[in-house]
Design an enzyme around this catalytic site. Structure first.
Site, mmCIF file in Angstrom:
data_model
loop_
_atom_site.group_PDB
_atom_site.id
_atom_site.type_symbol
_atom_site.label_atom_id
_atom_site.label_comp_id
_atom_site.label_asym_id
_atom_site.label_seq_id
_atom_site.Cartn_x
_atom_site.Cartn_y
_atom_site.Cartn_z
ATOM 1 N N HIS B 9 0.895 -1.236 -0.102
ATOM 2 C CA HIS B 9 0.219 -0.035 0.093
ATOM 3 C C HIS B 9 0.765 1.239 0.063
ATOM 4 O O HIS B 9 0.566 2.083 -0.837
ATOM 5 C CB HIS B 9 -0.934 0.064 1.078
ATOM 6 C CG HIS B 9 -2.030 1.154 1.224
ATOM 7 N ND1 HIS B 9 -1.589 2.270 1.589
ATOM 8 C CD2 HIS B 9 -2.945 1.301 0.508
ATOM 9 C CE1 HIS B 9 -2.529 3.283 1.358
ATOM 10 N NE2 HIS B 9 -3.589 2.740 0.569
ATOM 11 N N GLU B 45 7.064 5.532 -3.180
ATOM 12 C CA GLU B 45 7.705 5.079 -4.363
ATOM 13 C C GLU B 45 8.772 4.023 -4.210
ATOM 14 O O GLU B 45 9.259 3.931 -3.142
ATOM 15 C CB GLU B 45 8.566 6.268 -5.142
ATOM 16 C CG GLU B 45 7.378 7.476 -5.482
ATOM 17 C CD GLU B 45 7.800 8.435 -6.167
ATOM 18 O OE1 GLU B 45 9.186 8.752 -6.392
ATOM 19 O OE2 GLU B 45 7.094 9.228 -6.992
ATOM 20 N N LEU B 70 -2.955 -8.376 4.267
ATOM 21 C CA LEU B 70 -3.863 -9.446 4.889
ATOM 22 C C LEU B 70 -5.081 -10.064 4.277
ATOM 23 O O LEU B 70 -5.082 -11.257 4.287
ATOM 24 C CB LEU B 70 -4.219 -8.610 6.131
ATOM 25 C CG LEU B 70 -2.959 -8.476 7.122
ATOM 26 C CD1 LEU B 70 -3.462 -7.619 8.469
ATOM 27 C CD2 LEU B 70 -2.245 -9.719 7.529
ATOM 28 N N GLY B 73 -8.878 -6.979 -0.099
ATOM 29 C CA GLY B 73 -9.902 -5.770 -0.335
ATOM 30 C C GLY B 73 -9.762 -5.122 -1.597
ATOM 31 O O GLY B 73 -9.402 -5.896 -2.546
#
Lengths: 126, 158
Positions: B9, B45, B70, B73
């Site tokens: 993320h 980045e 995890l 989503g």
């Protein structure tokens, strides 16, 4: 008596917690801690403070709280320590300690490689 | 030649990406693939597209994407397929495969026990928050932005 408290983020989609509940079952079966419980930072019950109280009510004198998080950040470095410190004030006779977030544990790299190898096997057999 | 992209993320907290880089390094050292790169969705980045370009430069013919998530989503089920579609258009000769998310695995129980063994006073963790300033990007979204350890604040003070 030792308790293991898994601190998860929580999710508005309750099924997102199915895996963590299965992992808690695996840990209960291993028998390293008399109590294994999950506390959620947000969205789901019990919250972490209530989970600590449950451990103490079950007779825990030592609680190892493990952040079920992949990243460091404000939850890991600020919110979770604050919740545990407040719980320690409520339960002065109980030793409450906090582990590193699981993303720092070497098993995660091994797990990811297992996932990669499974994907390579699928791709090769196509 | 096989390459792995660890798909993560990203974080607004300066320096938080170092852990993902350390996970990638562990995967690299395992020898499972000659190329291991990291690609971030947000904030940090290299981007996923940059990670793909790095793999291609190193002569990868197949890229396996390992989601550092995890659960599956929206980043894994919606953003990642879009990123891969774009990468396929840019690199039509490369084969892409996506590994499962972390989900459920027995090794998670081992990771939790390993963490529990090293448990220490909770305040010891909050003390490490200040270390983030060593990697300060002067990002207003960082939880330390404007605090006494943020470089922006330090520069104003001096």
């Amino acid at each position: 008596m030792k308790a293991l408290l898994i601190m998860a983020h929580g999710s508005p989609r309750p099924e997102a917690n199915d895996d963590i509940r299965r992992i808690a079952d695996v840990l209960r079966a291993r028998g390293t801690h008399a109590v294994v419980t999950i506390g959620y930072l947000d969205c789901n019950d019990p919250d972490i403070a209530a989970a600590v109280d449950e451990c103490v009510a079950a007779g825990a004198t030592e609680i190892a709280a493990v952040p079920y998080f992949l990243h460091s950040g404000k939850h890991m470095l600020r919110d979770l320590p604050e919740i545990l410190e407040a719980a320690a004030v409520r339960h002065p006779g109980v030793k409450i300690a906090m582990g590193d977030y699981i993303g720092q544990e070497p098993q995660i790299a091994a797990l990811l490689l297992d996932r990669v190898q499974a994907a390579m096997g699928r791709a090769s057999s196509e | 030649m096989d390459a792995i992209i660890l798909f993560s993320h990203g974080s607004v907290l300066c320096g938080a990406e170092r852990n993902v880089m350390a996970v990638a390094q562990r995967m690299r050292e395992s020898g499972a693939a000659p190329i291991v790169e990291v690609g971030f969705v947000n904030y940090t980045e290299p981007t996923f597209a940059a990670a793909v370009a790095r793999c291609v430069e190193q002569m990868a013919t197949r890229i396996v994407i390992a989601p550092y998530f995890l659960v599956a989503g929206k980043f894994v089920t919606r953003e990642l397929p879009g990123e891969i579609a774009q990468a396929r258009r840019e690199h039509p000769s490369i084969e892409f495969a996506v590994a499962a998310v972390i989900g459920f695995h027995e090794l998670l129980a081992d990771a939790i026990l390993s963490s529990a063994e090293g448990a220490r006073p909770p305040a010891a963790h909050s003390a490490t928050l200040r270390e983030a300033s060593a990697w300060c990007r002067e990002d207003p979204k960082c939880p330390l932005y404007g605090s006494d350890v943020c470089r922006v604040k330090l520069r104003v003070a001096t």
